[in-house]
Design an enzyme around this catalytic site. Structure first.
Site, PDB file in Angstrom:
ATOM      1  N   GLY A   1       0.825  -1.278   0.008  1.00  0.00           N
ATOM      2  CA  GLY A   1       0.034  -0.070  -0.082  1.00  0.00           C
ATOM      3  C   GLY A   1       0.869   1.033   0.024  1.00  0.00           C
ATOM      4  O   GLY A   1       1.951   1.278   0.175  1.00  0.00           O
TER       5      GLY A   1
ATOM      6  N   GLU B   1       4.494  -0.399  -4.104  1.00  0.00           N
ATOM      7  CA  GLU B   1       4.097   1.121  -4.670  1.00  0.00           C
ATOM      8  C   GLU B   1       5.359   1.906  -4.339  1.00  0.00           C
ATOM      9  O   GLU B   1       5.457   2.517  -3.326  1.00  0.00           O
ATOM     10  CB  GLU B   1       2.830   1.723  -4.094  1.00  0.00           C
ATOM     11  CG  GLU B   1       1.606   0.870  -4.446  1.00  0.00           C
ATOM     12  CD  GLU B   1       0.253   1.721  -3.886  1.00  0.00           C
ATOM     13  OE1 GLU B   1       0.381   2.943  -3.740  1.00  0.00           O
ATOM     14  OE2 GLU B   1      -0.587   0.778  -3.594  1.00  0.00           O
TER      15      GLU B   1
ATOM     16  N   MET C   1      -4.577  -0.746 -11.222  1.00  0.00           N
ATOM     17  CA  MET C   1      -5.309   0.316 -10.541  1.00  0.00           C
ATOM     18  C   MET C   1      -5.480   1.648 -11.727  1.00  0.00           C
ATOM     19  O   MET C   1      -5.051   2.393 -11.818  1.00  0.00           O
ATOM     20  CB  MET C   1      -4.346   0.808  -9.692  1.00  0.00           C
ATOM     21  CG  MET C   1      -4.258  -0.068  -8.437  1.00  0.00           C
ATOM     22  SD  MET C   1      -3.076   0.367  -7.003  1.00  0.00           S
ATOM     23  CE  MET C   1      -1.586   0.253  -7.534  1.00  0.00           C
TER      24      MET C   1
ATOM     25  N   TYR D   1      -7.084   3.943 -12.324  1.00  0.00           N
ATOM     26  CA  TYR D   1      -7.808   5.245 -11.621  1.00  0.00           C
ATOM     27  C   TYR D   1      -6.726   6.012 -11.154  1.00  0.00           C
ATOM     28  O   TYR D   1      -5.341   5.837 -11.312  1.00  0.00           O
ATOM     29  CB  TYR D   1      -8.865   5.035 -10.493  1.00  0.00           C
ATOM     30  CG  TYR D   1      -8.388   3.868  -9.594  1.00  0.00           C
ATOM     31  CD1 TYR D   1      -7.512   4.140  -8.620  1.00  0.00           C
ATOM     32  CD2 TYR D   1      -8.911   2.599  -9.758  1.00  0.00           C
ATOM     33  CE1 TYR D   1      -7.041   2.987  -7.654  1.00  0.00           C
ATOM     34  CE2 TYR D   1      -8.382   1.606  -8.861  1.00  0.00           C
ATOM     35  CZ  TYR D   1      -7.629   1.924  -7.985  1.00  0.00           C
ATOM     36  OH  TYR D   1      -7.218   0.928  -6.911  1.00  0.00           O
ATOM     37  N   ASP D   2      -6.845   7.277 -10.532  1.00  0.00           N
ATOM     38  CA  ASP D   2      -5.679   8.339 -10.020  1.00  0.00           C
ATOM     39  C   ASP D   2      -4.931   8.567 -11.286  1.00  0.00           C
ATOM     40  O   ASP D   2      -3.615   9.239 -11.116  1.00  0.00           O
ATOM     41  CB  ASP D   2      -4.703   7.638  -9.150  1.00  0.00           C
ATOM     42  CG  ASP D   2      -5.518   7.367  -7.839  1.00  0.00           C
ATOM     43  OD1 ASP D   2      -6.380   8.068  -7.450  1.00  0.00           O
ATOM     44  OD2 ASP D   2      -4.880   6.528  -6.914  1.00  0.00           O
TER      45      ASP D   2
END
Length: 407
Positions: free
Chosen positions: A113, A155, A218, A220-221
Site C-alpha cells: 500500500g 508501490e 489500478m 484510476y488516479d
C-alpha cells in the site's frame, strides 16, 4: 431499501443452488473475477461510515482482499494493527470466516500500500536470502491465519526510495513466492499502477504474467493535483488529453500477456479539489489545494462514494458552514469519458456513478479482461442510503456481468 440482511440471505440461497452436492468441493465457474478490497481501518470511521466485516456479502465477490499487512524490521510480513487484525477486533478471523457462508470464496491478504512506501520492499527483494526468508515466513503466516493467498501491492518498484534493480528483483521475488506457494496451492497476485511511466520502469510484465495468478490494474488516479481533471477517464478527449483507461489497456495489450490475467480497477473514491469559483468550472481549471475532507474518511482530496452520494442526494439550499446561501451541486456526466464531475462553490469533484461503472465493466468484458477489481467496498454506499439498495456500485457491476438479474 434493500437491506444487508436480505442480501446475505440471497447470497446463501445462490450458493446453495450452486453447490452440486453437500460437502462437494467443486465450485461453479464464473467467467469473470470480481476482486473486492477491504480497507481494514474502515471500522474506525465515525457514524454511518463505520464499516464492519459482517456487512460484507460473501457472494458478491469471487475474491476478497484484506488490506494491508506490512514488512517488519526483519523483512517479514506482519500486521500493521495488531488490535484490529489479531488481538481484539480479530479482523483476520472474521474475514476468513466469511468462507463458511460461501466456501467458494477466496480470501486473500494484501501487503504494502501507499503508506508502506517502497524502500523496505526494495531492500527485502534485493538478495536471494531475504527473498527466500520472506517467502517462507509469508506462507506460514497465510496458513496460520487461513488466507488463500497473497496480493503484492508494492508501490512502486524502482521508485520512492527504490533502486533500478527493483524491476528484475520484483520478478525474482514473485518467482520465489510462486515456488514456495505452489505445493500448498496458495494464490499469488499483484496490484500494479496504470501509469505507463511506472509500468515501464517497475514491471517486467511478460515474466510477471507467467508467475502471477492474476494482476489487478489500478486504472484510476490519472488526475493531477495542480488542476482539476477527470480521475478515471475511459477515453481521451479535450477534457482528458493524458493517459486513460483505454491507453493503459492498449499498453498492456502489447506486453504479450494474456488479457485474462488482468482485472480492471474501479474505485469507489472520488478525487476532490478546492478551486476559485468562476463561470467556467470544467476540467482543467487551476486548483488551489485538495478538496475538503468528508465526515467519514476524513481525507483531504478524497471522498468515499457513500459520502459524496449523500451530499448530492441532499443537494440542499441550506448552505454548509462558510458557504453562500443558495449553494447547490451541479453534476455533469461525461459520456465519452465514462466519468462524472460535480462542483459546488469552491469544491470540485471527479467520480464514478452507477451509469459510468456499467460502461467500464462492459468495456472490460469487450476487451476480454479476466474481471474487475473494486477499491474499496467499504466506501460504496453499503448502507443503501442513496439508491434504495446496498452497494449500488458493486451491484451495478454484478448486473452488467450477468451475475445478478436486472430489476
Amino acid at each position: 431499501m434493500q437491506s444487508l440482511v436480505s442480501l446475505r440471505i440471497g447470497a446463501l440461497l445462490l450458493w446453495s443452488w450452486g453447490v452440486l452436492v453437500a460437502g462437494d468441493s467443486k465450485c461453479p465457474e464464473r467467467p469473470y473475477r470480481v476482486v473486492c478490497y477491504l480497507a481494514s481501518w474502515a471500522n474506525y470511521r465515525e457514524g454511518s461510515g463505520s464499516f464492519n466485516i459482517s456487512y460484507i456479502v460473501p457472494d458478491h465477490c469471487t475474491h476478497l482482499v484484506y488490506t494491508f499487512a506490512g514488512l517488519n524490521i526483519g523483512g517479514g510480513i506482519d500486521s500493521l494493527d495488531y488490535w484490529n487484525d489479531i488481538n481484539v477486533n480479530k479482523g483476520y478471523q472474521k474475514f476468513v470466516s466469511l468462507k463458511e457462508e460461501n466456501p467458494c470464496l477466496k480470501v486473500m491478504l494484501a501487503i504494502g500500500g501507499w503508506n508502506e512506501g517502497s524502500e523496505k520492499y526494495s531492500l527485502m527483494a534485493e538478495q536471494e536470502s531475504t527473498r527466500e526468508a520472506f517467502a517462507d515466513q509469508t506462507l506460514r503466516y497465510l496458513v496460520h491465519y487461513g488466507f488463500d493467498g497473497l496480493d503484492l501491492d508494492w508501490e512502486y518498484p524502482t521508485m520512492r526510495g527504490g533502486i533500478p534493480e527493483d524491476r528484475d528483483n520484483f520478478v525474482l521475488l514473485v518467482q520465489t513466492l510462486r515456488k514456495r506457494f505452489s505445493p500448498r496451492k496458495k494464490l499469488l497476485t499483484a496490484a500494479i499502477s496504470a501509469s505507463k511511466q511506472i509500468l515501464t520502469a517497475g514491471y517486467d510484465l511478460p515474466k510477471l504474467c507467467d508467475e502471477l495468478d492474476f494482476i489487478n490494474l489500478m486504472t484510476y488516479d490519472y488526475a493531477s493535483n495542480d488542476k482539476t481533471a477527470l480521475d478515471a477517464p475511459l477515453y481521451s478527449d479535450y477534457n482528458s488529453p493524458g493517459e486513460t483507461i483505454d491507453s493503459t489497456i492498449a499498453y498492456i495489450g502489447k506486453s504479450g500477456c494474456p488479457m485474462r490475467k488482468f482485472s480492471l480497477g474501479i474505485t469507489t473514491h472520488a478525487k476532490t479539489y478546492t478551486v476559485v469559483p468562476g463561470r467556467l468550472m470544467a476540467p482543467g481549471i487551476k486548483a488551489t489545494g485538495p478538496g475538503l475532507p468528508g465526515p467519514y474518511t476524513l481525507s483531504p482530496g478524497s471522498l468515499g462514494y457513500n459520502e459524496l452520494c449523500e451530499m448530492l442526494k441532499t443537494n440542499r439550499t441550506t448552505p454548509a458552514p462558510g458557504q453562500p446561501a443558495g449553494s447547490v451541486w451541479t453534476v455533469k456526466a461525461m459520456a465519452q469519458n465514462a466519468v462524472k464531475y460535480a462542483y459546488r462553490d469552491d469544491q470540485w469533484v471527479t467520480f464514478d456513478g452507477v451509469e459510468t461503472i456499467g460502461t467500464k465493466v462492459q468495456y472490460a468484458m469487450d476487451k476480454k479482461l479476466g474481471g474487475i477489481m473494486f477499491w474499496t467496498i467499504d466506501t460504496d454506499d453499503f448502507q443503501g442510503d442513496c439508491h434504495n439498495e446496498a452497494y449500488p456500485l458493486l451491484q451495478t457491476a454484478l448486473r452488467t456481468l450477468g451475475y445478478v438479474k436486472k430489476p
